[in-house]
Write a protein that holds these residues in place. Structure first.
Motif, PDB file in Angstrom:
ATOM      1  N   ARG A 297      45.664  29.992  58.594  1.00 43.74           N
ATOM      2  CA  ARG A 297      44.812  30.507  57.510  1.00 43.74           C
ATOM      3  C   ARG A 297      43.742  29.500  57.136  1.00 43.74           C
ATOM      4  O   ARG A 297      43.950  28.281  57.188  1.00 43.74           O
ATOM      5  N   ASN A 305      41.969  35.205  47.371  1.00 44.37           N
ATOM      6  CA  ASN A 305      43.008  36.234  47.355  1.00 44.37           C
ATOM      7  C   ASN A 305      42.611  37.497  48.120  1.00 44.37           C
ATOM      8  O   ASN A 305      43.384  38.453  48.177  1.00 44.37           O
ATOM      9  N   GLU A 306      41.414  37.489  48.670  1.00 41.95           N
ATOM     10  CA  GLU A 306      40.968  38.580  49.527  1.00 41.95           C
ATOM     11  C   GLU A 306      40.975  38.083  50.974  1.00 41.95           C
ATOM     12  O   GLU A 306      40.667  36.926  51.243  1.00 41.95           O
ATOM     13  N   THR A 307      41.342  38.961  51.904  1.00 40.55           N
ATOM     14  CA  THR A 307      41.660  38.501  53.257  1.00 40.55           C
ATOM     15  C   THR A 307      40.988  39.335  54.330  1.00 40.55           C
ATOM     16  O   THR A 307      40.899  40.562  54.219  1.00 40.55           O
ATOM     17  N   SER A 359      39.269  34.642  52.388  1.00 41.35           N
ATOM     18  CA  SER A 359      40.149  33.927  53.300  1.00 41.35           C
ATOM     19  C   SER A 359      40.183  34.620  54.660  1.00 41.35           C
ATOM     20  O   SER A 359      40.052  35.847  54.759  1.00 41.35           O
ATOM     21  N   VAL A 361      42.686  35.008  57.994  1.00 40.88           N
ATOM     22  CA  VAL A 361      44.032  34.814  58.518  1.00 40.88           C
ATOM     23  C   VAL A 361      44.032  35.127  60.011  1.00 40.88           C
ATOM     24  O   VAL A 361      43.467  36.140  60.444  1.00 40.88           O
ATOM     25  N   TYR A 384      50.053  38.560  52.662  1.00 38.43           N
ATOM     26  CA  TYR A 384      48.888  38.664  51.778  1.00 38.43           C
ATOM     27  C   TYR A 384      48.683  40.137  51.437  1.00 38.43           C
ATOM     28  O   TYR A 384      48.819  40.999  52.307  1.00 38.43           O
ATOM     29  N   THR A 389      43.216  43.225  51.473  1.00 41.18           N
ATOM     30  CA  THR A 389      42.876  42.881  52.853  1.00 41.18           C
ATOM     31  C   THR A 389      41.697  43.762  53.242  1.00 41.18           C
ATOM     32  O   THR A 389      41.821  44.987  53.325  1.00 41.18           O
TER      33      THR A 389
END
Length: 544
Positions: A297, A305-307, A359, A361, A384, A389
């Motif tokens: 990550r 907190n968003e992926t 973020s 991943v 997450y 997402t």
């Protein structure tokens, strides 16, 4: 053609300090594929000694790239509990056809899977065979192949793909496969019908692969996620049979196989009893094991907190039945060491570039070859939140044919994430070509499907077939040859002769699309008529 030898002189041995335009190292990607698909990794079977070796290699590369551990509790991995099942010894399976006993050899006339319903033995005696057409019950399409037939204790004999496949039009959208056409659906419906078993008739065109693929994928160790009620999902006997055997079955019952297949393509089809019964007797070793997803990550700088997820599956078939040359290691170079190598190279690029707002991943999932199980587990137990997402780009079978003017995705999907990919492709002079073989059900055969079922916008990226060197004709020919001669066979091995000219263009497109999404405030949506939109809409209030 830019082979490995030709690229050697230009190899970048150390990761550069990337700006917004990273340079991808095709030689390094190739070397990662070579390592992961070497005999030393024994085909990367889950729950084998090769799993620990694979996890160690991937996490070492992620760490060296500058990624952070992305699993629960600051670990690199996520535990994935799985039911592991093996047939003990040689299964005894025989058909009684018109008073004659016909023993069936595992891997030849039949490919029986180890039971995944929790049983430690399969004992079927004189179970009647019933032809149920395509084995579809789709009330929203006004289709029911069962017509109220009692199938308890009986063996369903079914055709693969949809009723529309042969004619190209009808209630199932023509050639494009729906989930009803997938063999996984046939087994699931068999359990709902209370059947003792399901025999899927193999034919190359509607299955989209040969018998070697069926044999290699179904006669080794089977896995499933741990289910509360496994018998509600799996019949005792799940198997494929050769078309020639099916022809004999129908002939013994006084029927013509092709005529019955044609009859099954109509709504008024009714189940037909075949003049045959089946015996099956074998022990099953079933146990619960823990495999692992691997996560790296890079936290986002403003919206951590968003992926955005990049994914690929690390597993392949492991060690299985030998091919004609005696090779028992299913190396899985293109499927899917190529996807993992691409995942690692993208990780290196993002780690050495300015940090994104959201973020990123990098998710390497287990047990894709056993039914998308690692991604299904992640979808059910996400590390997450899925609501935040923004999207998932999956990579499976990434390269080996050369640079292409176009690109595609697996199957058919209508969503904003594809629009983003198309827009970024246009900037690079790449054209989106819809999946040319939607009849293969590609959308349901890669790990993005597990996330789509949870509502997450997800696609599985595929290199194009309109090759710079040779055009569509050569691209299609190379693709067909791979499917016939290498796919799910020991021959899927790394080669020094691979044309690596696609690595840079494909990874650049994926990087640009992921970066654009990670630096935006947009939330890609499914189209209004997409089957996954309702699930996504349930969490709309959690996205700002």
């Amino acid at each position: 053609m830019r082979t490995i030898a030709a690229l050697l002189a230009a190899t970048i041995l150390t990761a550069p300090a990337y700006a917004a335009e990273p340079v991808f190292d095709a030689m390094r990607v190739s070397q990662d594929v070579k390592t992961l698909s070497s005999d030393a990794f024994e085909g990367r079977g889950p729950a084998t000694r090769a799993e620990a070796k694979t996890i160690d290699f991937i996490t070492t590369q992620m760490k060296a790239a500058g990624l952070q551990p992305g699993g629960p509790g600051g670990k690199w991995t996520q535990d994935v509990p799985l039911l592991m099942s093996d047939i003990v010894g040689t299964p005894n399976i025989a058909l009684h056809i018109g008073g004659t006993v016909r023993p069936l050899t595992q891997g030849q006339e039949i490919a029986a899977r180890a039971a995944l319903n929790g049983q430690t033995r399969v004992d079927l005696k004189s179970a009647p065979l019933v032809f149920v057409g395509y084995g579809v019950k789709a009330p929203e399409r006004g289709w029911d192949d069962f017509k109220g037939a009692d199938l308890k204790g009986k063996i369903m004999v079914v055709l693969v793909n949809d009723p529309d496949f042969e004619g190209g039009e009808g209630d199932f959208g023509g050639k494009t496969m729906t989930y009803y056409g997938r063999w996984t659906y046939k087994y699931e419906e068999g359990a709902r019908q209370g059947a003792a078993g399901v025999l899927v008739i193999h034919e190359y065109a509607p299955a989209s692969y040969g018998w070697a693929t069926v044999k290699n994928s179904n006669t080794n160790t089977m896995f499933d996620i741990v289910r509360a009620k496994p018998m509600a999902e799996h019949v005792p006997l799940e198997a494929w049979i050769q078309r020639d055997l099916a022809v004999d079955l129908f002939k013994a019952a006084g029927m013509d196989f092709d005529a019955m297949k044609k009859a099954a393509q109509k709504k008024d089809f009714k189940p037909v009893a075949l003049n045959a019964t089946l015996d099956a007797s074998y022990a099953v070793k079933a146990q619960t094991i823990v495999s692992h997803n691997i996560l790296g990550r890079l936290p986002g700088k403003t919206h951590p907190n968003e992926t955005v997820i990049y994914s690929a599956h690390w597993d392949h078939l492991g060690i299985g039945q030998p091919d004609a040359k005696g090779d028992r290691i299913y190396n899985g170079a293109r499927d899917n060491a190529s996807g993992i190598a691409s995942l690692l190279e993208l990780g290196r690029a993002f780690a050495h570039a300015p940090r994104t707002d959201r973020s990123i991943v990098f998710l390497a999932v287990t047990a894709e070859e056993k039914g998308l199980l690692g991604s299904e587990y992640y979808g059910a137990s996400p590390v997450y939140p899925l609501a935040t997402t923004a999207g998932m780009f999956n990579m499976d079978n990434m390269f080996g044919q050369g640079a292409a003017k176009d690109f595609t995705i697996s199957g058919v999907a209508k969503l904003g994430l594809l629009d983003l990919l198309v827009a970024e492709g246009t900037k690079l002079g790449r054209v989106y070509s819809p999946d040319p073989r939607t009849e293969t059900g590609g959308f349901y055969r890669s790990d993005h499907f597990s996330m789509a079922k949870q509502g997450v916008p997800a696609v599985s990226y595929k290199p194009g077939i309109d090759l710079v060197n040779g055009g569509v004709a050569r691209g299609r020919a190379l693709g067909d040859a791979y499917t016939k001669d290498r796919y799910h066979q020991p021959a899927d091995e790394w080669s020094a002769d691979w044309d690596l000219s696609s690595v840079g263009p494909d990874l650049t497109l994926l990087y640009n699309a992921g970066r654009a999404l990670a630096d935006s405030r947009s939330w890609p949506e499914w189209s209004a008529d997409a089957e996954f939109k309702a699930k996504r809409d349930e969490t709309a209030g959690q996205r700002k």
